[in-house]
Design a protein around this motif. Structure first.
Motif, PDB file in Angstrom:
ATOM      1  N   GLY A 186      -5.450  -4.250 -12.317  1.00 27.07           N
ATOM      2  CA  GLY A 186      -6.577  -4.861 -11.616  1.00 27.07           C
ATOM      3  C   GLY A 186      -7.795  -3.971 -11.494  1.00 27.07           C
ATOM      4  N   ASP A 187      -8.441  -4.083 -10.363  1.00 27.77           N
ATOM      5  CA  ASP A 187      -9.644  -3.293 -10.087  1.00 27.77           C
ATOM      6  C   ASP A 187      -9.345  -2.099  -9.193  1.00 27.77           C
ATOM      7  N   ASP A 188      -8.085  -1.706  -9.098  1.00 28.09           N
ATOM      8  CA  ASP A 188      -7.714  -0.593  -8.236  1.00 28.09           C
ATOM      9  C   ASP A 188      -8.328   0.709  -8.746  1.00 28.09           C
ATOM     10  N   ALA A 189      -8.603   1.598  -7.813  1.00 28.13           N
ATOM     11  CA  ALA A 189      -9.199   2.890  -8.147  1.00 28.13           C
ATOM     12  C   ALA A 189      -8.408   3.994  -7.456  1.00 28.13           C
ATOM     13  N   LEU A 190      -8.507   5.182  -8.006  1.00 27.72           N
ATOM     14  CA  LEU A 190      -7.906   6.363  -7.396  1.00 27.72           C
ATOM     15  C   LEU A 190      -9.004   7.309  -6.952  1.00 27.72           C
ATOM     16  N   ALA A 191      -8.791   7.951  -5.827  1.00 28.62           N
ATOM     17  CA  ALA A 191      -9.717   8.987  -5.378  1.00 28.62           C
ATOM     18  C   ALA A 191      -9.624  10.154  -6.359  1.00 28.62           C
ATOM     19  N   PHE A 192     -10.761  10.733  -6.666  1.00 22.38           N
ATOM     20  CA  PHE A 192     -10.839  11.836  -7.625  1.00 22.38           C
ATOM     21  C   PHE A 192      -9.831  12.950  -7.312  1.00 22.38           C
ATOM     22  N   PRO A 193      -9.776  13.450  -6.058  1.00 18.32           N
ATOM     23  CA  PRO A 193      -8.815  14.531  -5.783  1.00 18.32           C
ATOM     24  C   PRO A 193      -7.361  14.100  -6.002  1.00 18.32           C
ATOM     25  N   ARG A 194      -7.045  12.862  -5.699  1.00 21.77           N
ATOM     26  CA  ARG A 194      -5.686  12.340  -5.897  1.00 21.77           C
ATOM     27  C   ARG A 194      -5.356  12.296  -7.387  1.00 21.77           C
ATOM     28  N   LEU A 195      -6.316  11.834  -8.203  1.00 26.14           N
ATOM     29  CA  LEU A 195      -6.112  11.787  -9.647  1.00 26.14           C
ATOM     30  C   LEU A 195      -5.910  13.194 -10.206  1.00 26.14           C
ATOM     31  N   ALA A 196      -6.730  14.131  -9.771  1.00 25.87           N
ATOM     32  CA  ALA A 196      -6.599  15.521 -10.225  1.00 25.87           C
ATOM     33  C   ALA A 196      -5.221  16.072  -9.869  1.00 25.87           C
ATOM     34  N   ASN A 197      -4.764  15.778  -8.664  1.00 24.77           N
ATOM     35  CA  ASN A 197      -3.460  16.241  -8.208  1.00 24.77           C
ATOM     36  C   ASN A 197      -2.325  15.603  -9.011  1.00 24.77           C
ATOM     37  N   GLY A 199      -2.299  17.193 -12.394  1.00 29.16           N
ATOM     38  CA  GLY A 199      -2.213  18.649 -12.450  1.00 29.16           C
ATOM     39  C   GLY A 199      -3.403  19.267 -13.161  1.00 29.16           C
ATOM     40  N   MET A 200      -4.568  18.656 -12.999  1.00 30.86           N
ATOM     41  CA  MET A 200      -5.783  19.135 -13.661  1.00 30.86           C
ATOM     42  C   MET A 200      -6.734  19.731 -12.631  1.00 30.86           C
ATOM     43  N   THR A 201      -7.514  20.704 -13.075  1.00 32.66           N
ATOM     44  CA  THR A 201      -8.556  21.222 -12.191  1.00 32.66           C
ATOM     45  C   THR A 201      -9.651  20.173 -12.058  1.00 32.66           C
ATOM     46  N   HIS A 202     -10.417  20.265 -10.998  1.00 32.67           N
ATOM     47  CA  HIS A 202     -11.502  19.303 -10.796  1.00 32.67           C
ATOM     48  C   HIS A 202     -12.525  19.386 -11.920  1.00 32.67           C
ATOM     49  N   GLY A 203     -12.804  20.605 -12.376  1.00 34.46           N
ATOM     50  CA  GLY A 203     -13.770  20.782 -13.459  1.00 34.46           C
ATOM     51  C   GLY A 203     -13.297  20.159 -14.764  1.00 34.46           C
ATOM     52  N   GLU A 226     -17.194   5.758  -9.199  1.00 30.89           N
ATOM     53  CA  GLU A 226     -18.012   5.325  -8.065  1.00 30.89           C
ATOM     54  C   GLU A 226     -18.095   6.443  -7.042  1.00 30.89           C
ATOM     55  N   LYS A 227     -19.314   6.862  -6.789  1.00 31.21           N
ATOM     56  CA  LYS A 227     -19.549   7.893  -5.781  1.00 31.21           C
ATOM     57  C   LYS A 227     -20.057   7.206  -4.526  1.00 31.21           C
ATOM     58  N   THR A 228     -19.394   7.489  -3.427  1.00 28.58           N
ATOM     59  CA  THR A 228     -19.720   6.838  -2.166  1.00 28.58           C
ATOM     60  C   THR A 228     -19.527   7.835  -1.029  1.00 28.58           C
ATOM     61  N   PHE A 229     -19.590   7.345   0.180  1.00 30.95           N
ATOM     62  CA  PHE A 229     -19.352   8.193   1.347  1.00 30.95           C
ATOM     63  C   PHE A 229     -18.285   7.560   2.215  1.00 30.95           C
ATOM     64  N   GLU A 230     -17.424   8.385   2.746  1.00 27.59           N
ATOM     65  CA  GLU A 230     -16.472   7.976   3.772  1.00 27.59           C
ATOM     66  C   GLU A 230     -16.922   8.684   5.030  1.00 27.59           C
ATOM     67  N   GLY A 231     -17.630   7.919   5.860  1.00 26.99           N
ATOM     68  CA  GLY A 231     -18.313   8.552   6.980  1.00 26.99           C
ATOM     69  C   GLY A 231     -19.475   9.350   6.422  1.00 26.99           C
ATOM     70  N   LYS A 232     -19.506  10.633   6.716  1.00 25.29           N
ATOM     71  CA  LYS A 232     -20.563  11.498   6.186  1.00 25.29           C
ATOM     72  C   LYS A 232     -20.077  12.343   5.014  1.00 25.29           C
ATOM     73  N   LYS A 233     -18.834  12.133   4.625  1.00 25.68           N
ATOM     74  CA  LYS A 233     -18.231  12.950   3.564  1.00 25.68           C
ATOM     75  C   LYS A 233     -18.287  12.203   2.230  1.00 25.68           C
ATOM     76  N   PRO A 234     -18.773  12.877   1.161  1.00 24.35           N
ATOM     77  CA  PRO A 234     -18.806  12.219  -0.146  1.00 24.35           C
ATOM     78  C   PRO A 234     -17.392  11.965  -0.675  1.00 24.35           C
ATOM     79  N   ALA A 235     -17.250  10.840  -1.373  1.00 25.55           N
ATOM     80  CA  ALA A 235     -15.963  10.482  -1.974  1.00 25.55           C
ATOM     81  C   ALA A 235     -16.225   9.883  -3.350  1.00 25.55           C
ATOM     82  N   THR A 236     -15.352  10.204  -4.292  1.00 25.44           N
ATOM     83  CA  THR A 236     -15.473   9.695  -5.655  1.00 25.44           C
ATOM     84  C   THR A 236     -14.190   8.962  -6.013  1.00 25.44           C
TER      85      THR A 236
END
Length: 98
Positions: free
Chosen positions: A26-37, A40-44, A62-72
């Motif tokens: 579907g249209d499900d997405a993963l948070a960038f840090p979760r995908l990296a984890n 087993g890849m570095t963020h870079g 998709e880059k957005t904010f969760e509260g005041k914190k950026p989230a991808t």
């Protein structure tokens, strides 16, 4: 059907990315840090491969904010899903000797 494997997907790191996102469905997405984890890849390193996949419209970032914190968040696109289906078919043909 072409018997060539899509080089954009075939690179090991991108294959892992596409496989993980494909399984979401579907249209499900993963948070960038979760995908990296998960991968087993570095963020870079993940960022570089995602940029390449985004350039060919295989993933959506998709880059957005969760509260005041950026989230991808990262998801596979319809084009990416179709390309991955073709990749799987080409790989199966290759393995079966067709």
């Amino acid at each position: 059907m072409s018997d060539e494997l899509d080089p954009m997907i075939h690179a090991s790191s991108r294959l892992k990315i596409m496989t993980t996102l494909y399984k979401l469905g579907g249209d499900d997405a993963l948070a960038f840090p979760r995908l990296a984890n998960l991968l087993g890849m570095t963020h870079g390193n993940l960022s570089v491969h995602l940029s390449k996949l985004e350039q060919v419209d295989y993933v959506h970032i998709e880059k957005t904010f969760e509260g005041k914190k950026p989230a991808t968040f990262v998801s596979i696109t319809a084009t990416g899903r179709k390309a991955f289906d073709a990749y799987l078919h080409a790989l199966q043909d290759l393995l079966q000797g067709d």
